[in-house]
Design an enzyme around this catalytic site. Structure first.
Site, mmCIF file in Angstrom:
data_model
loop_
_atom_site.group_PDB
_atom_site.id
_atom_site.type_symbol
_atom_site.label_atom_id
_atom_site.label_comp_id
_atom_site.label_asym_id
_atom_site.label_seq_id
_atom_site.Cartn_x
_atom_site.Cartn_y
_atom_site.Cartn_z
ATOM 1 N N HIS A 12 25.822 -76.168 -39.430
ATOM 2 C CA HIS A 12 26.877 -76.719 -40.297
ATOM 3 C C HIS A 12 27.198 -78.172 -39.947
ATOM 4 O O HIS A 12 27.973 -78.445 -39.022
ATOM 5 C CB HIS A 12 28.137 -75.847 -40.165
ATOM 6 N N HIS A 14 27.591 -82.163 -42.202
ATOM 7 C CA HIS A 14 27.539 -82.895 -43.477
ATOM 8 C C HIS A 14 26.809 -84.196 -43.166
ATOM 9 O O HIS A 14 27.184 -84.891 -42.214
ATOM 10 C CB HIS A 14 28.951 -83.176 -43.986
ATOM 11 N N HIS A 192 32.526 -73.044 -47.708
ATOM 12 C CA HIS A 192 33.646 -73.269 -46.794
ATOM 13 C C HIS A 192 34.787 -72.336 -47.210
ATOM 14 O O HIS A 192 35.210 -72.361 -48.375
ATOM 15 C CB HIS A 192 34.149 -74.712 -46.895
ATOM 16 N N GLU A 195 39.273 -71.833 -43.535
ATOM 17 C CA GLU A 195 39.553 -72.949 -42.625
ATOM 18 C C GLU A 195 41.023 -73.316 -42.841
ATOM 19 O O GLU A 195 41.850 -73.125 -41.977
ATOM 20 C CB GLU A 195 38.621 -74.129 -42.939
ATOM 21 N N ASP A 273 30.108 -80.008 -37.630
ATOM 22 C CA ASP A 273 30.727 -80.422 -38.901
ATOM 23 C C ASP A 273 30.497 -81.922 -39.173
ATOM 24 O O ASP A 273 29.542 -82.271 -39.858
ATOM 25 C CB ASP A 273 32.219 -80.074 -38.881
ATOM 26 N N ASP A 274 31.390 -82.784 -38.690
ATOM 27 C CA ASP A 274 31.268 -84.248 -38.866
ATOM 28 C C ASP A 274 31.403 -84.895 -37.483
ATOM 29 O O ASP A 274 32.433 -85.513 -37.176
ATOM 30 C CB ASP A 274 32.394 -84.777 -39.768
HETATM 31 ZN ZN LIG Z 1 32.157 -78.574 -43.190
#
Ligand SMILES: [Zn+2]
Length: 330
Positions: A12, A14, A192, A195, A273-274
């Site tokens: 996961h 981006h 997603h 969250e 994630d990021d």
């Molecule tokens: Zn994400």
């Protein structure tokens, strides 16, 4: 324990969110765009709070405008991931940002990304697969167009379809048609959920979109019946602990449910994630989990094998990755 060399499987990320600050700074300079306000003195991304983080994210990614920018981004991201010991990476790629959901332009972006990925795979061994992502707050019509792009390019590289964006916008079920299109094209599905919203959101993802993995999904812990369902339905969670703590879903890692979910039998995996926006990488995540929950090399190997089995790739690739992960001494 030095976790850098441990082979890791990450499901996961981006692609824009993984952009190293140095790379963005260089690109902005070439394009004479002044982004000096978004960087700290140490070179990392600056932020005061969640809303400022969104502004910084948007400013940083605004310099990514062409297929060749994305080719360079792909190289920079994969080099960083390989440095952190990642051997297999999946990343969300959005037709909204790559060609404005136009299939022809999308193909150009994708070809550039794929060529760059093949180059880095040759040099460093890291394997990349792409998950086409719809942006939830752009609405169902835009998601259909993203799904059309996904259908047209489904294959060895584009192996999944998913949805990110504002979880408070619309309902999972509003996007069922886009997910059906992707499923018919042979793509694996994730979204997603759980969250920012609670267990109902995760249940809606399972019922309405019939996904096989969930991005985050951690708030399922609030509902024991849902936890059982995740186990029975064999759903894998793409858990991003550092992201959740950074964005305030949980106040600290001690309060994060990843270990509880795993102990109860849910298939959990670890992702970033990021990463540069959350000041993390996979090594940092492993070190933090080890410190907080006492996970050791054997635990991480098990988590990586779980991720390998849940990876959206063909079986030959899965076999290659499994061999690498299994070869790790614990
Ligand atoms: Zn994400």
């Amino acid at each position: 324990m030095n976790y850098t060399a441990m082979p890791k499987v990450e499901l996961h990320t981006h692609i824009e969110g993984a952009a190293p600050p140095d790379f963005i700074r260089g690109l902005a300079k070439e394009k004479s765009v002044d982004l000096s306000g978004i960087f700290e003195a140490d070179g990392g991304y600056a932020y005061r709070d969640f809303w400022h983080f969104l502004e910084v994210y948007e400013a940083a990614t605004s310099v990514l405008k062409s297929p060749s920018d994305y080719a360079r981004l792909t190289r920079a991201v994969l080099e960083n991931s390989a440095d952190a010991g990642v051997v297999y990476l999946e990343t969300f790629i959005s037709p909204d940002f790559c060609g404005g959901r136009d299939v022809i332009a999308w193909r150009d972006y994708l070809a550039a990304i794929q060529d760059a990925a093949a180059e880095v795979e040759r040099d460093r061994g890291i394997i990349l697969r792409g998950i086409v992502t719809a942006v939830r707050h752009f609405g169902p019509d835009a998601a259909h167009e993203a799904a059309r792009c996904a259908q047209e390019t489904a294959g060895d590289f584009i192996t999944g379809f998913g949805m990110g964006g504002d979880e408070k916008s619309g309902k999972q079920g509003d996007f069922a048609y886009a997910f059906d299109m992707a499923r018919e094209a042979g793509l694996k599905l994730t979204t997603h959920a759980g969250e920012w919203n609670g267990p109902d959101e995760v249940r809606a993802a399972l019922d309405d979109l019939k996904i096989e993995r969930i991005g985050h999904g951690v708030r399922a812990i609030e509902d024991p019946a849902l936890v059982n369902r995740l186990i029975e339905d064999d759903i894998t969670l793409e858990v991003c602990p550092g992201s959740n703590v950074f964005l305030g879903v949980y106040p600290d890692l001690a309060a994060h449910p990843i270990a509880k979910l795993r102990d109860q039998g849910v298939k959990v995996t670890v992702s970033t994630d990021d990463p540069p926006f959350f000041r993390t990488d996979m090594v940092q995540e492993y070190e933090n989990l080890s410190r907080q929950f006492g996970w050791d090399a054997a635990d991480f190997k098990a988590v990586n094998l779980t991720a390998t089995e849940a990876a959206f790739c063909d079986e030959a690739t899965r076999d290659r990755v499994r061999k690498i992960v299994e070869a790790q001494d614990v």
